[in-house]
Design a protein around this motif. Structure first.
Motif, PDB file in Angstrom:
ATOM      1  N   MET A   1      -6.546   7.587 -12.585  1.00  0.00           N
ATOM      2  CA  MET A   1      -7.761   8.404 -12.476  1.00  0.00           C
ATOM      3  C   MET A   1      -8.375   8.572 -13.856  1.00  0.00           C
ATOM      4  O   MET A   1      -7.680   8.928 -14.813  1.00  0.00           O
ATOM      5  CB  MET A   1      -7.423   9.772 -11.885  1.00  0.00           C
ATOM      6  CG  MET A   1      -8.616  10.696 -11.723  1.00  0.00           C
ATOM      7  SD  MET A   1      -8.153  12.291 -10.996  1.00  0.00           S
ATOM      8  CE  MET A   1      -7.181  12.987 -12.325  1.00  0.00           C
ATOM      9  N   THR A  58     -11.838  -4.039   3.769  1.00  0.00           N
ATOM     10  CA  THR A  58     -10.940  -3.175   2.996  1.00  0.00           C
ATOM     11  C   THR A  58     -11.059  -3.422   1.491  1.00  0.00           C
ATOM     12  O   THR A  58     -10.764  -2.529   0.695  1.00  0.00           O
ATOM     13  CB  THR A  58      -9.481  -3.388   3.437  1.00  0.00           C
ATOM     14  OG1 THR A  58      -9.150  -4.778   3.341  1.00  0.00           O
ATOM     15  CG2 THR A  58      -9.275  -2.915   4.868  1.00  0.00           C
ATOM     16  N   GLY A  62     -11.710  -0.304  -0.621  1.00  0.00           N
ATOM     17  CA  GLY A  62     -10.756  -0.011  -1.687  1.00  0.00           C
ATOM     18  C   GLY A  62     -11.424   0.129  -3.033  1.00  0.00           C
ATOM     19  O   GLY A  62     -11.072   1.008  -3.840  1.00  0.00           O
ATOM     20  N   LEU A  65     -13.118   3.533  -3.281  1.00  0.00           N
ATOM     21  CA  LEU A  65     -12.155   4.608  -3.528  1.00  0.00           C
ATOM     22  C   LEU A  65     -11.652   4.587  -4.973  1.00  0.00           C
ATOM     23  O   LEU A  65     -11.514   5.639  -5.602  1.00  0.00           O
ATOM     24  CB  LEU A  65     -10.976   4.489  -2.552  1.00  0.00           C
ATOM     25  CG  LEU A  65     -11.281   4.769  -1.075  1.00  0.00           C
ATOM     26  CD1 LEU A  65     -10.021   4.591  -0.239  1.00  0.00           C
ATOM     27  CD2 LEU A  65     -11.858   6.170  -0.879  1.00  0.00           C
ATOM     28  N   ARG A  66     -11.398   3.396  -5.502  1.00  0.00           N
ATOM     29  CA  ARG A  66     -10.937   3.307  -6.898  1.00  0.00           C
ATOM     30  C   ARG A  66     -11.999   3.820  -7.862  1.00  0.00           C
ATOM     31  O   ARG A  66     -11.682   4.462  -8.866  1.00  0.00           O
ATOM     32  CB  ARG A  66     -10.576   1.857  -7.230  1.00  0.00           C
ATOM     33  CG  ARG A  66      -9.266   1.395  -6.608  1.00  0.00           C
ATOM     34  CD  ARG A  66      -8.798   0.078  -7.216  1.00  0.00           C
ATOM     35  NE  ARG A  66      -9.734  -1.008  -6.951  1.00  0.00           N
ATOM     36  CZ  ARG A  66      -9.722  -1.748  -5.848  1.00  0.00           C
ATOM     37  NH1 ARG A  66      -8.841  -1.491  -4.886  1.00  0.00           N
ATOM     38  NH2 ARG A  66     -10.592  -2.729  -5.689  1.00  0.00           N
ATOM     39  N   LEU A  70      -9.646   7.695  -6.031  1.00  0.00           N
ATOM     40  CA  LEU A  70      -9.001   8.134  -4.797  1.00  0.00           C
ATOM     41  C   LEU A  70      -8.087   7.042  -4.255  1.00  0.00           C
ATOM     42  O   LEU A  70      -8.316   5.842  -4.471  1.00  0.00           O
ATOM     43  CB  LEU A  70     -10.048   8.481  -3.737  1.00  0.00           C
ATOM     44  CG  LEU A  70     -11.000   9.635  -4.045  1.00  0.00           C
ATOM     45  CD1 LEU A  70     -12.110   9.714  -3.008  1.00  0.00           C
ATOM     46  CD2 LEU A  70     -10.221  10.958  -4.105  1.00  0.00           C
ATOM     47  N   HIS A  71      -7.086   7.472  -3.495  1.00  0.00           N
ATOM     48  CA  HIS A  71      -6.170   6.540  -2.831  1.00  0.00           C
ATOM     49  C   HIS A  71      -5.982   7.024  -1.397  1.00  0.00           C
ATOM     50  O   HIS A  71      -5.465   8.119  -1.168  1.00  0.00           O
ATOM     51  CB  HIS A  71      -4.823   6.484  -3.560  1.00  0.00           C
ATOM     52  CG  HIS A  71      -4.941   6.096  -5.003  1.00  0.00           C
ATOM     53  ND1 HIS A  71      -5.032   4.779  -5.413  1.00  0.00           N
ATOM     54  CD2 HIS A  71      -5.009   6.855  -6.127  1.00  0.00           C
ATOM     55  CE1 HIS A  71      -5.144   4.740  -6.725  1.00  0.00           C
ATOM     56  NE2 HIS A  71      -5.129   5.981  -7.189  1.00  0.00           N
ATOM     57  N   LYS A  72      -6.401   6.208  -0.441  1.00  0.00           N
ATOM     58  CA  LYS A  72      -6.310   6.558   0.971  1.00  0.00           C
ATOM     59  C   LYS A  72      -5.843   5.340   1.761  1.00  0.00           C
ATOM     60  O   LYS A  72      -6.112   4.191   1.372  1.00  0.00           O
ATOM     61  CB  LYS A  72      -7.686   6.982   1.524  1.00  0.00           C
ATOM     62  CG  LYS A  72      -8.346   8.131   0.776  1.00  0.00           C
ATOM     63  CD  LYS A  72      -7.720   9.457   1.135  1.00  0.00           C
ATOM     64  CE  LYS A  72      -8.390  10.591   0.350  1.00  0.00           C
ATOM     65  NZ  LYS A  72      -7.866  11.911   0.726  1.00  0.00           N
TER      66      LYS A  72
END
Length: 307
Positions: A1, A58, A62, A65-66, A70-72
């Motif tokens: 992060m 994805t 992905g 999110l990066r 974030l990581h989900k």
């Protein structure tokens, strides 16, 4: 992060955190069509809140999110597996999870997957909440300046086969009062502009390329000029395209357009024997002429007879 992502999520929490985000809910998240800065603070907050992200690709999901630190868990849900993948999303909702869905760019279910998922979720009794945001169709409409339009329609991608493509475009061209939004791929844009120049050379068209990106282009001109404009610069044929076909104005009869002689003769005979309104109604049925023109002509006949 990284610190930038952390600050971004803090801003999103401050801006959107006061709203209720119920569990067992599907959240449709509109994502940028090119410029990451267009992602809303509310979308950032919800992406941080959900338990999983279903996405068209994805790799794209992905990367988003990066970007946010974030990581989900990611669920692939695209046009080839939407029905099957929807079952996995519903299972998560049944467990009380919050699940977001994002297509590759723009608003889900608009020329993108998502509609089947929404239908299945609603049918199963789950809430579906939209997070508004970028849409290439609406973005293109906003810069088209189509003052003749009172509405718009989304045509999306036209058929790829030449005959079907021509028929579909001809159908759009005869619609009055509506802007028509068309999507096109770079390898077919020259063909589409050539067809527009052939079928409707005087129609105004707004060509949008790479909207919100560094080299975006917005060009509005008559269709007859577009093939030459496109060919003048090889860069203009690259990227994703959104076209706005400007509205066809209603064709109104000229104020001084004369009635056909036969309609005038029929009206004169009827007006001599009947009240004007009745004479006009019958004359319209017999001759097929417009009632307003017949009525004006009937008034002129009455005035002439009174003199």
């Amino acid at each position: 992060m990284n610190i930038d992502a952390s600050l971004l999520r803090q801003a999103a929490q401050a801006a959107a955190g006061g709203q209720q985000y119920p569990a067992a809910t599907l959240y449709l998240v509109a994502t940028p069509i090119g410029n990451l800065a267009d992602l809303s603070l509310r979308a950032i907050h919800v992406l941080g809140l959900v338990d999983a992200l279903a996405c068209e690709d994805t790799r794209q999901g992905g990367a988003l999110l990066r970007h946010l630190g974030l990581h989900k868990p990611l669920i692939a849900l695209h046009q080839h597996n939407e029905r099957e993948a929807s079952a996995g999303v519903l299972a998560r909702l049944a467990a009380g999870e919050r699940v977001a869905y994002a297509s590759d760019a723009g608003t889900p279910a608009i020329s993108d997957p998502g509609a089947v998922l929404v239908r299945e979720a609603v049918a199963a009794g789950y809430r579906v909440l939209p997070l508004p945001g970028p849409s290439s169709a609406v973005t293109a409409l906003s810069v088209a300046g189509d003052t003749a339009a009172s509405a718009f329609a989304f045509a999306g991608f036209l058929p790829t086969k030449a005959g079907e493509r021509r028929t579909a475009l001809q159908a759009l061209l005869v619609v009055e009062g509506q802007s028509q939004v068309i999507f096109e791929a770079p390898h077919r844009i020259a063909e589409l502009l050539a067809l527009l120049a052939e079928l409707a050379p005087a129609r105004r068209v707004t060509v949008c390329r790479e909207l919100t990106k560094q080299f975006e282009t917005v060009h509005t001109a008559e269709a007859a000029t577009l093939p030459a404009w496109l060919a003048a610069d090889a860069q203009r044929q690259r990227g994703e395209f959104v076209l706005v076909l400007h509205a066809r104005a209603p064709v109104a009869p000229a104020e001084d357009e004369a009635l056909p002689p036969e309609a005038q003769r029929v009206l004169a005979l009827l007006a001599a024997e009947l009240p004007l309104k009745q004479a006009v109604a019958l004359a319209a049925q017999i001759s097929g002429a417009a009632r307003n023109r017949l009525y004006e002509a009937g008034l002129a006949l009455k005035r002439g007879g009174d003199e």
